[in-house]
Design a protein around this motif. Structure first.
Motif, PDB file in Angstrom:
ATOM      1  N   PHE A 199     -49.993  39.118   6.728  1.00 13.96           N
ATOM      2  CA  PHE A 199     -49.636  38.531   7.800  1.00 13.96           C
ATOM      3  C   PHE A 199     -48.256  38.520   7.928  1.00 13.96           C
ATOM      4  O   PHE A 199     -47.372  38.765   7.106  1.00 13.96           O
ATOM      5  N   LEU A 237     -55.898  31.403   7.889  1.00  9.83           N
ATOM      6  CA  LEU A 237     -55.375  32.085   6.866  1.00  9.83           C
ATOM      7  C   LEU A 237     -55.266  31.060   5.558  1.00  9.83           C
ATOM      8  O   LEU A 237     -54.669  31.143   4.715  1.00  9.83           O
ATOM      9  N   GLY A 238     -55.720  29.914   5.827  1.00  7.93           N
ATOM     10  CA  GLY A 238     -55.699  28.739   5.161  1.00  7.93           C
ATOM     11  C   GLY A 238     -54.645  27.910   4.856  1.00  7.93           C
ATOM     12  O   GLY A 238     -54.506  27.040   3.973  1.00  7.93           O
ATOM     13  N   ARG A 250     -61.351  28.601  -1.711  1.00 10.99           N
ATOM     14  CA  ARG A 250     -61.065  29.332  -3.196  1.00 10.99           C
ATOM     15  C   ARG A 250     -61.511  30.762  -2.762  1.00 10.99           C
ATOM     16  O   ARG A 250     -60.576  31.653  -3.118  1.00 10.99           O
ATOM     17  N   GLN A 309     -65.954  35.850   2.961  1.00  5.39           N
ATOM     18  CA  GLN A 309     -65.690  34.876   2.215  1.00  5.39           C
ATOM     19  C   GLN A 309     -65.846  33.431   3.105  1.00  5.39           C
ATOM     20  O   GLN A 309     -64.926  33.349   3.861  1.00  5.39           O
ATOM     21  N   LEU A 368     -63.436  37.915   5.716  1.00 13.66           N
ATOM     22  CA  LEU A 368     -63.798  39.138   4.629  1.00 13.66           C
ATOM     23  C   LEU A 368     -65.135  38.633   3.830  1.00 13.66           C
ATOM     24  O   LEU A 368     -65.176  39.202   2.715  1.00 13.66           O
ATOM     25  N   ARG A 382     -59.022  32.551  -0.327  1.00 12.70           N
ATOM     26  CA  ARG A 382     -57.859  32.658  -1.002  1.00 12.70           C
ATOM     27  C   ARG A 382     -57.763  34.068  -1.626  1.00 12.70           C
ATOM     28  O   ARG A 382     -56.778  34.754  -1.694  1.00 12.70           O
ATOM     29  N   SER A 383     -58.805  34.239  -2.468  1.00 13.82           N
ATOM     30  CA  SER A 383     -58.825  35.649  -2.979  1.00 13.82           C
ATOM     31  C   SER A 383     -58.940  36.588  -2.085  1.00 13.82           C
ATOM     32  O   SER A 383     -58.379  37.781  -2.163  1.00 13.82           O
ATOM     33  N   ALA A 384     -59.575  36.488  -0.898  1.00 14.03           N
ATOM     34  CA  ALA A 384     -59.631  37.288   0.253  1.00 14.03           C
ATOM     35  C   ALA A 384     -58.478  37.760   0.724  1.00 14.03           C
ATOM     36  O   ALA A 384     -58.070  38.923   1.284  1.00 14.03           O
ATOM     37  N   LEU A 385     -57.424  36.791   0.682  1.00 11.74           N
ATOM     38  CA  LEU A 385     -56.180  37.309   1.486  1.00 11.74           C
ATOM     39  C   LEU A 385     -55.406  38.216   0.571  1.00 11.74           C
ATOM     40  O   LEU A 385     -54.573  38.880   1.135  1.00 11.74           O
ATOM     41  N   ALA A 386     -55.914  38.790  -0.411  1.00 12.15           N
ATOM     42  CA  ALA A 386     -55.388  39.984  -1.226  1.00 12.15           C
ATOM     43  C   ALA A 386     -55.376  41.226  -0.250  1.00 12.15           C
ATOM     44  O   ALA A 386     -54.930  42.108  -0.416  1.00 12.15           O
ATOM     45  N   ARG A 387     -56.501  41.173   0.677  1.00 10.76           N
ATOM     46  CA  ARG A 387     -56.726  42.205   1.636  1.00 10.76           C
ATOM     47  C   ARG A 387     -56.491  41.931   2.992  1.00 10.76           C
ATOM     48  O   ARG A 387     -56.820  42.384   4.103  1.00 10.76           O
ATOM     49  N   LEU A 431     -47.810  39.723  -5.483  1.00  8.43           N
ATOM     50  CA  LEU A 431     -48.835  38.745  -5.032  1.00  8.43           C
ATOM     51  C   LEU A 431     -50.155  39.229  -4.598  1.00  8.43           C
ATOM     52  O   LEU A 431     -51.099  38.803  -4.801  1.00  8.43           O
ATOM     53  N   TYR A 432     -49.889  40.603  -3.998  1.00  7.31           N
ATOM     54  CA  TYR A 432     -51.154  41.365  -3.515  1.00  7.31           C
ATOM     55  C   TYR A 432     -51.884  41.877  -4.666  1.00  7.31           C
ATOM     56  O   TYR A 432     -52.855  42.750  -4.365  1.00  7.31           O
ATOM     57  N   GLY A 433     -51.137  42.008  -5.718  1.00 10.54           N
ATOM     58  CA  GLY A 433     -51.979  42.648  -6.945  1.00 10.54           C
ATOM     59  C   GLY A 433     -51.561  43.861  -7.390  1.00 10.54           C
ATOM     60  O   GLY A 433     -52.157  44.704  -8.303  1.00 10.54           O
TER      61      GLY A 433
END
Lengths: 260, 274
Positions: free
Chosen positions: A78, A48-49, A67, A63, A61, A70-75, A101-103
């Motif tokens: 945790f 998860l970075g 960087r 990626q 996902l 980190r964008s992929a963490l939107a999907r 934060l998830y958009g």
């Protein structure tokens, strides 16, 4: 969803993760199981970075770069039993923050809908610090699932839940995984929970994968009847310092067809 | 558009920055932090202003009147930097104390977005706090900082940026050395205060210390503030030097914060904050 190869992480003199390979495909439910210090949380945090590994490839996902992951963490969602809620924040505001934060464009609506889905909307206007540990756990799971993630990562998620609430939470998780095709990666010391939730089990010890495969295949290979027996068997084998290759990891994976 | 694509676009970034700002504003307005923002600063103004008035009344003459203006202007300007630094640093400590780092680091939120969100919320705190001390200095001591007009704005902007740069250093120190080093971090401002000549020209400092003062952007910013308020000359030379020095400080503090974050992630220190 998640592809990990050769993951390594050392903390000073301690090797926390020692060449772990792990794959989770879309819609699959996988459990990481092992004794304390086996490397489960470090593996999750690396994926998860939140921890930078010393070596290895992590693809989240699709990626690979830090960087892009980190964008992929939107999907990705945790939750962990050990994560607490902040002070001076109501549950609804806490969840709305993560929705943003998830958009989400309508964070409060999304947070409220997610609370209702887990039958926890009565918690919306309570202060985070007022909640029992079980209620905090539920809020954590709501936070992790409210954006319908493609991959849900749970670290000891139901450790402090009453049995009836844990059953309901597990049912909701299974329902979400089936409805949305969500992949699940979970760690737990609750073997019956793992048996109910996971299609595939990855046993870790001392930062290495001992066994990886469907529970019934592992049980048949090792001549054990339950996950708890398998856990104890592998612990005993490790205590006797048997090499990790004693357990045919690759052949189990090939049998299951799940991870390779 | 996929959620992943949206996470990397400006709209998603603005939502995350706004989310962080709203989250910390919720904490600020519900916690005793309002004392830090608008109450303690007023008492600071009362303390330093009273010392200056006592000095004026003991000595007399126009030079002593300038001392009152210098001290009161200094305390108002000091709070621009102090509150800007305090806002971002306190928000970071709040994330640590409430064990939110693991949750935040496992979302699409980028570290720079968190800093911008905390700084954005900090602007409100700076506005409230500096407003309070500006009114207090006018009411209690008859020093009207606002009479300087727009010329004071660039000085305030530079002190605001310096405050944020200090906050990045504080955050970097805590990430690099671990929690428990906050005291060291807070002490930074107490060192800066006398070296920068917040209340007096740095020419009165011991000669051995003056070279240190000469490299601090705050020295030039506070000097410019005094010049603007007492109308004793053009502040633009000092403002120019302060701008260049502030830019260098911002770049250095940003680089240090990035280095500390990478070190934090590499050393797996997240486990200490969960």
């Amino acid at each position: 969803m998640l592809y990990v190869r050769g993951l390594r992480k050392r903390y000073r003199q301690v090797t926390a993760v020692d060449g772990i390979d792990l794959t989770v495909v879309a819609g699959e439910r996988v459990a990481l199981v092992g004794p304390n210090g086996a490397g489960k949380t470090t593996t999750l945090m690396s994926c998860l970075g939140a921890v930078h590994p010393d070596a290895g490839v992590i693809e989240l996902l699709g990626q690979r770069s830090v960087r892009a992951r980190r964008s992929a963490l939107a999907r990705v969602g945790f939750a962990a039993g050990y994560v607490s809620l902040p002070t001076y924040l109501r549950v609804i505001d806490y969840l709305a923050l993560y929705a943003r934060l998830y958009g989400s464009r309508r964070p409060h609506d999304q947070a409220m809908a997610a609370l209702r889905r887990l039958d926890a909307d009565q918690l919306a206007h309570r202060w985070g610090v007022e909640l029992s540990s079980g209620q905090r756990t539920i809020v954590g799971i709501v936070k992790a699932t409210m954006h319908s993630p493609a991959l849900l990562v749970l670290d000891e998620p139901t450790a402090s839940l009453d049995p009836d609430v844990a059953i309901r939470v597990r049912a909701d998780l299974l329902d979400m995984c089936e409805q949305h095709g969500t992949a699940l990666l979970i760690t737990s010391h609750n073997m019956s929970e793992v048996e109910r939730l996971a299609q595939r089990v990855v046993f870790l010890n001392a930062g290495r994968v001992l066994v990886d495969g469907p529970l019934e295949v592992i049980a048949a290979r090792l001549g054990q009847s339950s996950l708890e027996d398998i856990f104890l068997h592998l612990r005993e084998a490790n205590g006797a310092k048997l090499p990790a290759t004693e357990v045919p990891t690759e052949s189990l994976q090939a049998d299951s067809g799940a991870s390779l | 558009m996929s959620v992943i694509a949206d996470a990397g676009r400006p709209g998603g970034s603005l939502r995350r920055i706004g989310g962080v700002a709203i989250r910390h504003w919720c904490v600020t307005r519900r916690s005793p932090r309002i004392l830090d923002i608008a109450v303690w600063p007023v008492f600071n103004t009362l303390l330093y202003g009273s010392i200056a008035v006592y000095a004026r009344d003991s000595g007399g003459g126009s030079a002593s009147t300038r001392t009152v203006i210098s001290v009161v202007t200094g305390i108002v300007m000091w709070h621009v930097m102090y509150l800007a630094q305090n806002a971002v640093s306190n928000s970071f400590f709040h994330e640590i104390y409430t064990r939110q780092l693991a949750s935040l680091l496992t979302t699409p939120l980028r570290p720079a977005e968190w800093v911008l969100g905390a700084a954005l919320e900090g602007l409100i705190k700076v506005g409230v706090g500096v407003g309070a001390v500006t009114v207090a200095s006018a009411v209690m001591f008859g020093v009207h900082v606002t009479d300087a007009g727009l010329a004071i704005a660039p000085v305030m902007a530079l002190l605001l940026l310096t405050g944020w740069a200090m906050a990045l250093i504080v955050v970097g120190v805590v990430m690099f050395l671990g929690s428990g080093t906050e005291t060291l971090a807070w002490g930074l401002l107490l060192v800066i205060m006398p070296l920068s000549g917040v209340f007096y020209p740095v020419s009165v400092l011991p000669a051995v210390i003056r070279p240190i003062s000469a490299v601090l952007p705050t020295t030039y910013a506070f000097n410019a503030a005094r010049t603007v308020v007492d109308g004793s000359g053009s502040p633009w030379g000092s403002i120019g030097v302060a701008a260049v020095a502030t830019a260098v400080l911002m770049a250095a503090s940003f680089t240090f914060a990035v280095f500390s974050l990478r070190s934090f992630l590499r050393r797996g220190l997240i486990s200490k904050y969960t």
